[in-house]
Design a protein around this motif. Structure first.
Motif, PDB file in Angstrom:
ATOM      1  N   PRO A   1      24.308   8.932  12.549  1.00 16.65           N
ATOM      2  CA  PRO A   1      25.743   9.348  12.417  1.00 16.65           C
ATOM      3  C   PRO A   1      25.898  10.886  12.896  1.00 16.65           C
ATOM      4  N   ALA A   2      26.949  11.126  13.423  1.00 16.54           N
ATOM      5  CA  ALA A   2      27.414  12.685  13.729  1.00 16.54           C
ATOM      6  C   ALA A   2      26.915  13.648  12.673  1.00 16.54           C
ATOM      7  N   THR A   3      27.512  13.178  11.550  1.00 14.17           N
ATOM      8  CA  THR A   3      27.096  14.080  10.342  1.00 14.17           C
ATOM      9  C   THR A   3      26.391  13.192   9.234  1.00 14.17           C
ATOM     10  N   GLY A   4      25.654  13.930   8.468  1.00 12.43           N
ATOM     11  CA  GLY A   4      25.058  13.373   7.305  1.00 12.43           C
ATOM     12  C   GLY A   4      23.631  12.776   8.199  1.00 12.43           C
ATOM     13  N   SER A   5      23.099  11.717   7.476  1.00  6.45           N
ATOM     14  CA  SER A   5      21.908  11.098   7.785  1.00  6.45           C
ATOM     15  C   SER A   5      21.705   9.590   7.902  1.00  6.45           C
TER      16      SER A   5
ATOM     17  N   GLU B   1       7.087  -2.471   7.559  1.00  4.56           N
ATOM     18  CA  GLU B   1       8.440  -2.733   7.619  1.00  4.56           C
ATOM     19  C   GLU B   1       9.182  -1.676   7.786  1.00  4.56           C
ATOM     20  N   ALA B   2      10.218  -1.348   8.680  1.00  3.00           N
ATOM     21  CA  ALA B   2      11.024  -0.250   8.589  1.00  3.00           C
ATOM     22  C   ALA B   2      12.481  -0.875   8.941  1.00  3.00           C
ATOM     23  N   SER B   3      13.424  -0.530   7.874  1.00  6.73           N
ATOM     24  CA  SER B   3      14.664  -1.023   8.273  1.00  6.73           C
ATOM     25  C   SER B   3      15.672   0.022   7.859  1.00  6.73           C
ATOM     26  N   VAL B   4      17.115  -0.263   8.186  1.00  2.46           N
ATOM     27  CA  VAL B   4      17.994   0.594   8.031  1.00  2.46           C
ATOM     28  C   VAL B   4      19.128  -0.334   7.305  1.00  2.46           C
ATOM     29  N   ASP B   5      19.616  -0.074   6.194  1.00  5.73           N
ATOM     30  CA  ASP B   5      20.418  -1.038   5.311  1.00  5.73           C
ATOM     31  C   ASP B   5      20.291  -2.599   5.738  1.00  5.73           C
ATOM     32  N   GLY B   6      19.014  -2.992   5.531  1.00  7.09           N
ATOM     33  CA  GLY B   6      18.443  -4.130   5.559  1.00  7.09           C
ATOM     34  C   GLY B   6      18.209  -4.753   6.779  1.00  7.09           C
ATOM     35  N   THR B   7      18.579  -4.187   7.800  1.00  9.13           N
ATOM     36  CA  THR B   7      18.373  -4.562   9.393  1.00  9.13           C
ATOM     37  C   THR B   7      17.103  -3.825   9.987  1.00  9.13           C
ATOM     38  N   ALA B   8      15.904  -4.742  10.261  1.00  9.26           N
ATOM     39  CA  ALA B   8      14.743  -4.207  10.774  1.00  9.26           C
ATOM     40  C   ALA B   8      15.078  -3.393  11.979  1.00  9.26           C
TER      41      ALA B   8
ATOM     42  N   LEU C   1       0.763  -1.307  -0.002  1.00  4.39           N
ATOM     43  CA  LEU C   1       0.004  -0.029   0.043  1.00  4.39           C
ATOM     44  C   LEU C   1       0.961   1.190   0.022  1.00  4.39           C
ATOM     45  N   ALA C   2       2.046   1.182   0.667  1.00  2.95           N
ATOM     46  CA  ALA C   2       2.960   2.422   0.733  1.00  2.95           C
ATOM     47  C   ALA C   2       4.252   1.897   0.928  1.00  2.95           C
ATOM     48  N   ALA C   3       5.090   2.749   0.194  1.00  5.81           N
ATOM     49  CA  ALA C   3       6.671   2.566   0.510  1.00  5.81           C
ATOM     50  C   ALA C   3       7.557   3.807   0.211  1.00  5.81           C
ATOM     51  N   GLY C   4       8.390   4.122   1.163  1.00  6.76           N
ATOM     52  CA  GLY C   4       9.425   5.394   0.800  1.00  6.76           C
ATOM     53  C   GLY C   4      10.411   5.081   1.774  1.00  6.76           C
ATOM     54  N   ALA C   5      11.275   6.145   1.548  1.00  6.19           N
ATOM     55  CA  ALA C   5      12.613   6.324   2.354  1.00  6.19           C
ATOM     56  C   ALA C   5      12.556   7.762   2.944  1.00  6.19           C
ATOM     57  N   CYS C   6      12.882   7.474   4.419  1.00  5.85           N
ATOM     58  CA  CYS C   6      12.990   8.909   4.913  1.00  5.85           C
ATOM     59  C   CYS C   6      14.420   9.050   5.561  1.00  5.85           C
ATOM     60  N   GLU C   7      15.038  10.242   5.483  1.00  2.20           N
ATOM     61  CA  GLU C   7      16.249  10.557   6.226  1.00  2.20           C
ATOM     62  C   GLU C   7      16.202  11.067   7.491  1.00  2.20           C
ATOM     63  N   ILE C   8      16.996  10.530   8.473  1.00  2.86           N
ATOM     64  CA  ILE C   8      17.210  11.043   9.853  1.00  2.86           C
ATOM     65  C   ILE C   8      18.227  11.449  10.110  1.00  2.86           C
ATOM     66  N   SER C   9      18.448  12.519  10.681  1.00  4.42           N
ATOM     67  CA  SER C   9      19.699  13.135  10.934  1.00  4.42           C
ATOM     68  C   SER C   9      20.019  13.557  12.400  1.00  4.42           C
ATOM     69  N   ARG C  10      21.138  13.883  12.885  1.00  6.15           N
ATOM     70  CA  ARG C  10      21.040  14.551  14.299  1.00  6.15           C
ATOM     71  C   ARG C  10      20.054  15.850  14.439  1.00  6.15           C
ATOM     72  N   ASP C  11      19.694  16.575  13.273  1.00  7.03           N
ATOM     73  CA  ASP C  11      19.083  17.690  13.385  1.00  7.03           C
ATOM     74  C   ASP C  11      17.674  17.214  13.578  1.00  7.03           C
ATOM     75  N   SER C  12      17.292  15.988  12.885  1.00  3.96           N
ATOM     76  CA  SER C  12      15.768  15.416  13.383  1.00  3.96           C
ATOM     77  C   SER C  12      15.733  14.974  14.716  1.00  3.96           C
ATOM     78  N   LEU C  13      16.741  14.438  15.600  1.00  7.03           N
ATOM     79  CA  LEU C  13      16.740  14.233  16.752  1.00  7.03           C
ATOM     80  C   LEU C  13      16.699  15.357  17.605  1.00  7.03           C
ATOM     81  N   VAL C  14      17.492  16.558  17.407  1.00  4.13           N
ATOM     82  CA  VAL C  14      16.974  17.711  18.238  1.00  4.13           C
ATOM     83  C   VAL C  14      15.626  18.428  17.801  1.00  4.13           C
ATOM     84  N   ARG C  15      15.159  18.390  16.837  1.00  2.00           N
ATOM     85  CA  ARG C  15      13.902  18.715  16.668  1.00  2.00           C
ATOM     86  C   ARG C  15      12.801  17.962  17.388  1.00  2.00           C
ATOM     87  N   TYR C  16      13.085  16.526  17.296  1.00  2.00           N
ATOM     88  CA  TYR C  16      11.866  15.663  18.041  1.00  2.00           C
ATOM     89  C   TYR C  16      12.122  15.964  19.409  1.00  2.00           C
ATOM     90  N   ALA C  17      13.495  15.954  20.023  1.00  2.00           N
ATOM     91  CA  ALA C  17      13.583  16.196  21.448  1.00  2.00           C
ATOM     92  C   ALA C  17      12.774  17.383  21.949  1.00  2.00           C
TER      93      ALA C  17
END
Length: 148
Positions: free
Chosen positions: A97-101, A125-132, A18-34
């Motif tokens: 990672p400290a830099t990038g996402s 299903e949600a994974s990073v580099d093939g790891t759930a 029904l849906a598929a996509g890729a989302c970038e998460i960076s340290r900036d994302s963590l700061v905003r979420y916190a």
């Protein structure tokens, strides 16, 4: 399947993506979420604190990870469909990672259709580099066919 027209139950079948996509998460994302959540646990921003806690490094908040994955489903739903529930087990930390996402790959598949109730249960299903990073993730969707 990204839809802008109303979704109907007769368009769906078990096993269908029904849906598929890729989302970038960076340290900036963590700061905003916190800031938004009030969760300032140092494992989400301090490498030393994360390692002292037995983690490989700074990790994303679990609810940020789940929310990001569920948002892929929300973006794919058309008018007249809404998410009513979601659940998961966090199966692996999402190291940021400290830099990038890091890229969170997401896929939602139709698991169960209840035509009487007008609901669909999706397996997420949600994974990073093939790891759930999420396990047993489920999203319940209510379909209002009157708007179709």
């Amino acid at each position: 399947m990204t839809t802008t027209t109303p979704l109907t139950l007769d368009q769906l079948e078990t096993g269908q993506e029904l849906a598929a996509g890729a989302c970038e998460i960076s340290r900036d994302s963590l700061v905003r979420y916190a800031g938004a959540s009030g969760d300032f646990n140092p494992i989400h921003y301090n490498d030393t604190a994360a390692r002292e806690a037995g983690l490989p490094g700074v990790i994303a908040h679990g609810m940020l990870t789940m929310g990001t994955a569920v948002n892929v489903v929300a973006d794919a739903l058309g008018e007249g469909a809404r998410i009513t529930a979601c659940s998961t087990r966090f199966s692996a930390p999402l190291e940021v990672p400290a830099t990038g996402s890091v890229t969170l790959a997401v896929r939602a598949v139709v698991g169960k259709i209840d035509t009487e109730a007008g609901t669909v249960q999706l397996s997420l299903e949600a994974s990073v580099d093939g790891t759930a990073v999420l396990g047993r993730a489920r999203v319940s969707v209510q379909i209002d066919e009157r708007s179709a």
